[in-house]
Enzyme design. Structure first.
Site, PDB file in Angstrom:
ATOM      1  N   GLU A   1       2.369   8.910   5.027  1.00  0.00           N
ATOM      2  CA  GLU A   1       3.361   7.834   3.887  1.00  0.00           C
ATOM      3  C   GLU A   1       2.916   8.089   2.445  1.00  0.00           C
ATOM      4  OE1 GLU A   1       2.830   4.747   6.549  1.00  0.00           O
ATOM      5  OE2 GLU A   1       1.874   3.782   4.715  1.00  0.00           O
TER       6      GLU A   1
ATOM      7  N   CYS B   1       3.103   6.070  -4.234  1.00  0.00           N
ATOM      8  CA  CYS B   1       2.586   4.955  -3.977  1.00  0.00           C
ATOM      9  C   CYS B   1       1.428   6.595  -2.874  1.00  0.00           C
ATOM     10  CB  CYS B   1       2.077   3.907  -3.198  1.00  0.00           C
ATOM     11  SG  CYS B   1       0.394   3.234  -2.668  1.00  0.00           S
TER      12      CYS B   1
ATOM     13  N   CYS C   1      -8.060   6.543   8.528  1.00  0.00           N
ATOM     14  CA  CYS C   1      -9.122   6.214   8.056  1.00  0.00           C
ATOM     15  C   CYS C   1     -10.757   5.950   8.360  1.00  0.00           C
ATOM     16  CB  CYS C   1      -8.416   4.950   6.534  1.00  0.00           C
ATOM     17  SG  CYS C   1      -9.794   4.768   5.777  1.00  0.00           S
TER      18      CYS C   1
ATOM     19  N   CYS D   1     -12.088  -1.322   8.349  1.00  0.00           N
ATOM     20  CA  CYS D   1     -11.575  -2.471   8.204  1.00  0.00           C
ATOM     21  C   CYS D   1     -10.768  -3.276   8.757  1.00  0.00           C
ATOM     22  CB  CYS D   1     -10.779  -2.381   6.728  1.00  0.00           C
ATOM     23  SG  CYS D   1     -11.788  -1.506   5.414  1.00  0.00           S
TER      24      CYS D   1
ATOM     25  N   CYS E   1      -6.535  -3.919   8.586  1.00  0.00           N
ATOM     26  CA  CYS E   1      -5.706  -3.027   8.178  1.00  0.00           C
ATOM     27  C   CYS E   1      -5.388  -2.449   8.756  1.00  0.00           C
ATOM     28  CB  CYS E   1      -6.401  -1.554   6.748  1.00  0.00           C
ATOM     29  SG  CYS E   1      -5.950  -0.520   6.732  1.00  0.00           S
TER      30      CYS E   1
ATOM     31  N   CYS F   1       0.437  -0.768   3.198  1.00  0.00           N
ATOM     32  CA  CYS F   1      -0.722  -0.048   3.183  1.00  0.00           C
ATOM     33  C   CYS F   1      -0.847   0.314   4.645  1.00  0.00           C
ATOM     34  CB  CYS F   1      -2.046  -0.455   3.078  1.00  0.00           C
ATOM     35  SG  CYS F   1      -3.892   0.288   3.739  1.00  0.00           S
TER      36      CYS F   1
HETATM   37  N1  SAH Z   1      -8.921   2.720   0.796  1.00  0.00           N
HETATM   38  C1  SAH Z   1      -8.946   1.942  -0.628  1.00  0.00           C
HETATM   39  C2  SAH Z   1      -6.979   2.513  -0.527  1.00  0.00           C
HETATM   40  C3  SAH Z   1      -6.403   2.440   0.256  1.00  0.00           C
HETATM   41  S1  SAH Z   1      -5.620   0.392   1.351  1.00  0.00           S
HETATM   42  C4  SAH Z   1      -9.079   0.652  -0.482  1.00  0.00           C
HETATM   43  O1  SAH Z   1      -9.047   0.452   0.855  1.00  0.00           O
HETATM   44  O2  SAH Z   1      -8.790   0.050  -1.849  1.00  0.00           O
HETATM   45  C5  SAH Z   1      -5.012  -0.280  -0.129  1.00  0.00           C
HETATM   46  C6  SAH Z   1      -5.039  -1.634  -0.787  1.00  0.00           C
HETATM   47  O3  SAH Z   1      -3.649  -2.141   0.555  1.00  0.00           O
HETATM   48  C7  SAH Z   1      -5.978  -1.581  -0.483  1.00  0.00           C
HETATM   49  O4  SAH Z   1      -6.915  -2.770  -1.403  1.00  0.00           O
HETATM   50  C8  SAH Z   1      -6.539  -2.768   1.123  1.00  0.00           C
HETATM   51  O5  SAH Z   1      -7.459  -3.843   1.098  1.00  0.00           O
HETATM   52  C9  SAH Z   1      -5.025  -3.240   0.626  1.00  0.00           C
HETATM   53  N2  SAH Z   1      -4.149  -3.703   2.107  1.00  0.00           N
HETATM   54  C10 SAH Z   1      -4.937  -2.878   3.589  1.00  0.00           C
HETATM   55  N3  SAH Z   1      -3.923  -3.437   4.745  1.00  0.00           N
HETATM   56  C11 SAH Z   1      -3.076  -4.661   4.302  1.00  0.00           C
HETATM   57  C12 SAH Z   1      -2.994  -5.829   4.497  1.00  0.00           C
HETATM   58  N4  SAH Z   1      -2.303  -5.790   6.095  1.00  0.00           N
HETATM   59  N5  SAH Z   1      -1.969  -6.338   3.060  1.00  0.00           N
HETATM   60  C13 SAH Z   1      -2.834  -6.120   2.655  1.00  0.00           C
HETATM   61  N6  SAH Z   1      -3.081  -5.619   1.723  1.00  0.00           N
HETATM   62  C14 SAH Z   1      -3.923  -4.569   2.617  1.00  0.00           C
HETATM   63 FE1  SF4 Z   2      -9.010   3.415   4.766  1.00  0.00          FE
HETATM   64 FE2  SF4 Z   2      -7.713   0.106   5.142  1.00  0.00          FE
HETATM   65 FE3  SF4 Z   2      -9.924  -0.017   4.613  1.00  0.00          FE
HETATM   66 FE4  SF4 Z   2      -8.907   1.490   2.606  1.00  0.00          FE
HETATM   67  S1  SF4 Z   2      -8.150  -1.002   3.575  1.00  0.00           S
HETATM   68  S2  SF4 Z   2     -10.604   1.647   3.514  1.00  0.00           S
HETATM   69  S3  SF4 Z   2      -7.360   2.540   3.758  1.00  0.00           S
HETATM   70  S4  SF4 Z   2      -9.612   0.974   6.861  1.00  0.00           S
END
Ligand code: SAH
Ligand code: SF4
Length: 345
Positions: free
Chosen positions: A71, A84, A91, A95, A98, A321
């Site tokens: 996306e 974005c 990924c 995390c 996420c 995200c």
């Molecule tokens: N992988 C990179 C960039 C993509 S994620 C990273 O993790 O930084 C972009 C941002 O979205 C990151 O700060 C991530 O922690 C945040 N993010 C992921 N899941 C989320 C959620 N459920 N609610 C709010 N922010 C989220």
């Molecule tokens: Fe990957 Fe989501 Fe963690 Fe960013 S926040 S590194 S997209 S798993």
């Protein structure tokens, strides 16, 4: 093709500056050349779905033939247009909060697929130039906060940043890469000399808490990753951005606000607070209360921290995200893969 070099310049201008995909519109190219070029694809991406939010945010679900969707999002602001982009299909960082991470990892996106997202979104802006919020006409800012960890796809990321700068004509200062905190790549990026913004997803100043949220912390804990960010700051002269996702009762305590303030003391910085966007997680994570968010922010500000709060946009289309591609089902669904790759480096 034995063509003159200036033909390449003309073609690049159509593709990157005008975001044109239709060869027949490239009128200064001779018909014979256009015919030869017809065997090639200008943009590898196809749109499967477009979602429009009531606040002007547009989200495209795209794929490049393998039907695995990812996306990209168009973000109109009062005076500028931003977007974005995704860097990976899924990924592998795992995390726990996420949606992208929970869906596993398929592959890296190539530079054509990364810049292709920008060009599709710019094409949308061109087609809707009468919309008041798209009056700027041109997407001038890019954030790499879509699906995937940009620094795990380092070479393709750098190729994309350079294409966006050299061919599309964007300023490096208007590009932001968000990372989970891969120390060797942060150091490489500093050496590359590209004056982009780097944002670190910190999410807790305490190792035990951060490791619970982000497995990468077991490899590069808070002190090490902050050290890399500080040297990035010194080398590039750019402020560092710390992204801080707030989850109810997990990382929104006053103690963590204090520790965070101590971590960024003396470094030119911005701390960006992001309320957890609901994802159904094993741990049952929830959004913080408004009061806790306010108290967390106040504590930081009282200690001299420069704080911003992410204005949430595109809520009604799950623009955050990885949320939509993760939920999307049917032919263009992301196939779920269960392995999370070990973090190398
Ligand atoms: N992988 C990179 C960039 C993509 S994620 C990273 O993790 O930084 C972009 C941002 O979205 C990151 O700060 C991530 O922690 C945040 N993010 C992921 N899941 C989320 C959620 N459920 N609610 C709010 N922010 C989220
Ligand atoms: Fe990957 Fe989501 Fe963690 Fe960013 S926040 S590194 S997209 S798993």
């Amino acid at each position: 093709m034995d063509e003159k070099p200036f033909r390449a310049t003309q073609l690049a201008r159509w593709i990157y500056r005008a975001a044109e995909t239709d060869l027949d519109q490239m009128r200064d190219l001779p018909a014979t050349l256009r015919k030869m070029l017809a065997d090639y694809t200008v943009n590898p991406l196809q749109i499967t779905t477009r979602l429009s939010s009531s606040d002007g945010v547009e989200k495209l679900l795209v794929h490049s033939g393998d039907e695995q969707v990812f996306e990209c999002v168009l973000l109109p602001y009062a005076k500028r247009i931003s977007c974005c982009l995704s860097t990976q299909l899924g990924c592998p960082m795992g995390c726990t909060f996420c949606a992208t991470g929970l869906g596993g990892f398929d592959r890296n996106l190539g530079p054509g697929e990364i810049v292709g997202q920008y060009l599709l979104l710019q094409g949308f802006v061109n087609e809707h130039s009468d919309r008041p919020d798209l009056r700027a006409g041109r997407i001038g800012h890019v954030v790499f906060m879509g699906m995937g960890e940009p620094l795990l796809n380092y070479d393709n990321l750098l190729a994309s940043l350079r294409l966006l700068h050299d061919e599309v004509g964007l300023s490096y200062r208007h590009m932001t890469v968000s990372t989970v905190g891969l120390v060797p790549q942060i150091r490489d990026l500093a050496k590359s000399g590209l004056p982009i913004h780097l944002a670190l997803s910190l999410h807790s100043p305490i190792d035990e808490v951060r490791s619970r949220l982000m497995p990468v912390n077991n490899r590069w804990p808070v002190a090490e990753v902050l050290d890399a960010m500080k040297s990035y700051q010194r080398t590039t002269g750019r402020k560092i951005t710390i992204e801080y996702l707030l989850i109810d009762g997990v990382n929104d305590t006053i103690e963590q606000a204090r520790l965070l303030a101590r971590l960024v003391k003396g470094v030119p910085h911005v701390v960006n607070l992001i309320p957890f966007n609901y994802v159904d997680t094993e741990q049952g994570f929830r959004r913080p209360t408004r009061e806790n968010m306010r108290a967390f922010r106040r504590e930081l500000e009282a200690r001299g921290v420069n704080v911003t709060e992410r204005v949430e946009r595109g809520h009604d289309i799950a623009a955050a995200c990885g949320q939509l591609a993760g939920r999307h089902e049917g032919r263009f669904a992301r196939r779920r893969v269960s392995v999370a790759l070990p973090v190398s480096g």
